[in-house]
Write an enzyme that holds these catalytic residues in place. Structure first.
Site, PDB file in Angstrom:
ATOM      1  N   ASP A  65       0.849  -1.192   0.000  1.00  0.00           N
ATOM      2  CA  ASP A  65       0.000   0.000   0.000  1.00  0.00           C
ATOM      3  C   ASP A  65       0.880   1.235   0.000  1.00  0.00           C
ATOM      4  O   ASP A  65       2.045   1.177   0.419  1.00  0.00           O
ATOM      5  CB  ASP A  65      -0.933   0.015   1.210  1.00  0.00           C
ATOM      6  N   ASP A 111       3.328   1.801  -4.731  1.00  0.00           N
ATOM      7  CA  ASP A 111       2.580   2.776  -5.518  1.00  0.00           C
ATOM      8  C   ASP A 111       2.312   2.139  -6.876  1.00  0.00           C
ATOM      9  O   ASP A 111       3.211   2.005  -7.705  1.00  0.00           O
ATOM     10  CB  ASP A 111       3.407   4.064  -5.674  1.00  0.00           C
ATOM     11  N   VAL A 112       1.063   1.724  -7.111  1.00  0.00           N
ATOM     12  CA  VAL A 112       0.759   0.979  -8.336  1.00  0.00           C
ATOM     13  C   VAL A 112       0.848   1.838  -9.579  1.00  0.00           C
ATOM     14  O   VAL A 112       0.827   1.313 -10.692  1.00  0.00           O
ATOM     15  CB  VAL A 112      -0.627   0.313  -8.248  1.00  0.00           C
ATOM     16  N   TYR A 159     -15.126   6.408 -13.431  1.00  0.00           N
ATOM     17  CA  TYR A 159     -15.040   5.250 -12.545  1.00  0.00           C
ATOM     18  C   TYR A 159     -15.611   4.005 -13.217  1.00  0.00           C
ATOM     19  O   TYR A 159     -14.994   2.934 -13.204  1.00  0.00           O
ATOM     20  CB  TYR A 159     -15.785   5.548 -11.249  1.00  0.00           C
ATOM     21  N   LYS A 164     -13.750   0.388 -14.262  1.00  0.00           N
ATOM     22  CA  LYS A 164     -14.215  -0.891 -13.723  1.00  0.00           C
ATOM     23  C   LYS A 164     -14.631  -1.835 -14.843  1.00  0.00           C
ATOM     24  O   LYS A 164     -14.469  -3.056 -14.742  1.00  0.00           O
ATOM     25  CB  LYS A 164     -15.359  -0.659 -12.732  1.00  0.00           C
TER      26      LYS A 164
END
Length: 843
Positions: free
Chosen positions: A45, A75-76, A167, A171
């Site tokens: 995270d 950090d993705v 968003y 998704k």
């Protein structure tokens, strides 16, 4: 492995489970449940405090130990961070069996409202982050011929509601990403599935109910509408499903999209075509990401429920006023800002009208007790003292940025004392365009020191005036100053001015004398200084390398990065002598082992009326060998060792670069070319960087003929000229043999045609490195065939790179087939990293 279905504690025994976004509510429950079933956890995270709390909660329950929990900062959105986290996991446990992608952010709005940056950020986290993490973990799973990847999506990826475009799009993209990964990784026994939760219970529901004058039972009843199970989803429901999917009980499921929402999304009576049908919990999360003005404009008039949610909930507001008229602001101040002053986290007034309107209707007082950040853009100087005095009542004000409107106001000495008196301020930026500014701060016995750690001074200032400011900021860590003028009086030494924590200094348009500057550096006595940047105007005394060397050694011993920028304007009456003298002095002064050992290299940019001399920390300009590690690779043999790359990394910091830029100060005419050639006679340039779309082939050849020591050539634009009319003989006649023999590295931008490649192959027959930046319709396989067919003309080539906006794995395979058809390369590796496809081989 065979698993006994009755022994639930062994479902995930010894499996290494890598979780992204592990501090989230659902992710925390997943981690706990996986741990209960025997998994070894990697908790990744961005927030180390929160993730360590998750670890402590797991350890505390049932007296567990931490030998099966490994915490990594992740950090993705940063591929390097992902690589480091994966490598740290391999160093600890040597493998990864399961990847759970749970990290996510929420950005909502319609297509006209969402900025490009918003789109980039939500895709970086919600989609690109998933893909990059899978990219670096999939090779591990391939090696062991097993693995499971689970991506967390949302029911908003299946159904549409108004104002949720960003968003919902991400998704939905996750669902499609899962299908493609399942197809690509299935042959390696790697299963990829999507979990699609609906509304899930969270700790904030009780407070939400209270804020909306509802009991928790009433809120649950509202949220259960449309659910055939008539209950609220729990994080444990999602966690238990994931344990089943990633365990050996589920070996034949891949490419599946598993919806877990109590059948809400399948209820035709309550399809989410209206925002009002969302639960309060989802709305609460949405509103946290919006500006308060947008919240009221978009939601407050929809129905009483949303009105109550906005006016009664405990979420903190961001306010950004961008006003063009006086009609709306009064309403906002009276009906939005003042009633919610206790809930405002940040305040940004973007122009003078916004500032004037706000302060005509509002006073910042102790009711704004949660206000942390203020930006005042266009405030009048006479209003500042009163405003700053009021800010002293704010207990959490950490950041203050001020842009002063007036140009005639001369003394800022009455402003900084107010700023320094703010009790919790850590960041301050003050901007003024006034060129006759003065700062007179009286010396006060037993003065109270400021808490400021980051100070940005964007207005004219002398070193004496800066000195008077810094006496009040002993906690300073970061100092940035523009327009540093020469003092009318000698620099005043002050033994009390010590900045023991200062790590960063940035000076731009610095016009003070070197003597003043040296005294200033000695006075601040910052032994921890790590980054120093300075831009000098005209003063040639700064071109004293020995003096800089002594100053850095004694007063900046911890310096890691050094940036030096010097502008020399030409004397119209004798500009050639002026230029030659300056360039010689610059190169000779900064060529000692001190500069070479610190990997600081020199660059010269020559314009029509000014030349720029730069020294900056070594940056790998041509290739970073490690950039391509851990990527999908096609090799004819398992490994190669590229000695050229290693040697290049050792020698690049000796470079002296000549840069020809593309701006209003550069006119590519005959006088300019002669000026370049004159400078080239005095300096042994090793690198040539041309970023100018007006360069012709004949100009390029003329310049190269004066640069016999050039080793690398970079062209952001291919020079304009009918290439067919320029023969190989023309090239050889124009260039001395020594120049041809020394060009080993070539970068070409915007390549589209065969003739362009052929020309530079003929021009640089000894090149070892070739990078080609293409446009989207460039035929890359065709260019590869040309290069392969002409390798006898460039026998030393061992590294080839294509940068193409549509690069993909199919292109990699196509290029590999072209290489395989050539018997001249027996040992090579081809790799793709984003838009870059690289091929390297041994000779």
């Amino acid at each position: 492995m065979s698993t006994n279905p009755g022994d639930w504690s062994q479902l995930l025994v010894n499996k290494v489970v890598f979780i992204t976004g592990a501090a989230g509510h659902i992710a925390k429950s997943i981690a706990k449940t996986c741990y209960m079933h025997g998994a070894r956890l990697v908790l990744g995270d961005l927030d180390p405090i929160k993730i360590n709390k998750v670890k402590e909660e797991i350890i505390t329950n049932e007296n567990n130990t931490d030998d099966r929990i490994f915490v990594v900062k992740l950090d993705v959105t940063n591929e390097t961070s992902i690589q480091q986290a994966v490598q740290a996991t391999l160093d600890k446990w040597n493998t990864i069996h399961v990847l759970l992608n749970t990290a996510a952010i929420v950005t909502l709005g319609n297509i006209e409202e969402i900025s490009g940056d918003d789109w980039s950020h939500i895709f970086d986290v919600n989609v690109r982050g998933y893909a990059l993490t899978a990219k670096h973990i999939a090779p591990i799973m391939k090696k062991q011929n097993s693995g499971s990847i689970v991506n967390i999506s949302s029911t908003l990826g299946l159904i549409a509601i108004p104002n949720s475009t960003p968003y919902s799009t991400t998704k939905g993209a996750i669902i499609q990403l899962t299908r493609n990964l399942a197809l690509d990784l299935g042959p390696f026994n790697i299963r990829v599935n999507t979990i699609i939760p609906g509304s899930i219970d969270s700790p904030g529901r009780t407070q939400l109910a209270k804020d909306n004058n509802m009991t928790i039972e009433e809120m649950n009843e509202k949220c259960m509408e449309g659910s055939c199970l008539k209950r609220i989803g729990q994080a444990e429901d999602v966690a238990n499903l994931i344990v089943f999917v990633i365990s050996d009980l589920c070996p034949f499921m891949t490419g599946a999209n598993l919806v877990i929402d109590g059948a809400t999304s399948s209820d035709e009576r309550t399809l989410y075509t209206c925002l009002e049908n969302l639960s309060n919990e989802v709305l609460y999360e949405i509103l946290e990401y919006l500006d308060v003005y947008d919240i009221h404009k978009s939601f407050s008039n929809l129905n009483n429920r949303l009105q109550n949610l906005i006016t009664s909930s405990s979420l903190l507001f961001r306010i950004k006023l961008e006003l063009e008229s006086k009609s709306l602001p009064e309403y906002l101040c009276q009906h939005v800002i003042i009633p919610n002053s206790h809930r405002i986290r940040s305040l940004h007034l973007t122009n003078q009208l916004s500032v004037d309107t706000f302060f005509n209707h509002c006073t910042i007082d102790s009711t704004f007790h949660r206000l942390e950040s203020i930006i005042l853009n266009g405030i009048k100087a006479e209003k500042l003292p009163t405003t700053l005095f009021d800010l002293k009542s704010l207990p959490r004000l950490f950041s203050l940025t001020i842009f002063i409107k007036d140009n005639y106001y001369h003394d800022r000495g009455d402003i900084y004392p107010f700023i320094f008196s703010l009790p919790t301020l850590t960041y301050n930026k003050l901007y003024s365009s006034c060129h006759t500014l003065q700062i007179n701060i009286p010396h006060v016995i037993n003065q109270q020191f400021s808490t400021i750690e980051h100070l940005v001074i964007n207005h004219c200032c002398t070193l004496n005036e800066l000195n008077s400011l810094l006496q009040h900021t002993p906690q300073l860590r970061h100092l940035s100053c523009d327009q540093m003028f020469k003092s009318d009086e000698e620099f005043k030494e002050d033994p009390s001015m010590k900045l023991p924590h200062l790590k960063y200094i940035y000076f731009r348009d610095f016009d003070a004398s070197f003597d003043e500057f040296e005294e200033f550096i000695k006075e601040i006595s910052s032994q921890l200084l790590q980054i120093f940047s300075i831009s000098i105007l005209r003063k040639k005394t700064y071109l004293d390398g020995d003096r800089w060397e002594r100053l850095i050694k004694e007063y900046m011993p911890q310096l890691k990065k050094f940036y030096f920028h010097f502008d020399q304007y030409f004397d119209d009456n004798n500009e050639q002598i002026n230029l030659n003298d300056s360039t010689n002095e610059f190169i000779n002064q900064f060529s000692s082992p001190f500069w070479i050992e610190r990997k600081l290299f020199r660059e010269i940019q020559i314009y029509s009326k000014v030349s720029t001399f730069s020294i900056h920390s070594y940056r790998k300009k041509w290739i970073d060998r490690h950039e391509h590690m851990n990527n999908d690779t096609y090799s004819k043999q398992n490994s190669t060792e590229d000695n050229y790359i290693t040697n290049q990394e050792k020698t690049d910091h000796h470079m002296i670069q000549l840069t020809i830029g593309n701006n209003e100060y550069t006119t590519l005419d005959r006088p300019y070319i002669e000026r370049l050639k004159s400078a080239a006679k005095a300096i042994q340039f090793t690198h040539l960087d041309i970023d100018n779309d007006g360069m012709s082939i004949k100009m390029l050849l003329d310049i190269l003929s004066s640069l016999p020591n050039i080793e690398s050539l970079k062209l952001s634009f291919i020079p304009r000229f009918p290439l067919e009319s320029l023969s190989i003989e023309d090239v050889k006649n124009r260039l001395p043999v020594s120049a041809i023999n020394k060009i080993t590295k070539v970068k070409l931008g915007q390549v589209t045609e065969k003739q362009q490649i052929q020309f530079f192959i003929n021009l640089c027959p000894h090149m070892q490195y070739l990078e080609i930046r293409c446009i989207s319709d460039t035929d890359v396989p065709f260019l590869m065939k040309i290069i392969m067919n002409r390798r006898t003309h460039i026998p030393n080539l061992c590294y080839l790179c294509f940068i193409n906006p549509i690069a993909d794995d199919n292109m990699v395979r196509t290029l590999a087939k072209i290489i395989d058809s050539e018997i001249v390369i027996d040992n090579y590796t081809i790799q793709r990293s984003g838009k870059k496809i690289s091929v390297h081989w041994t000779l």
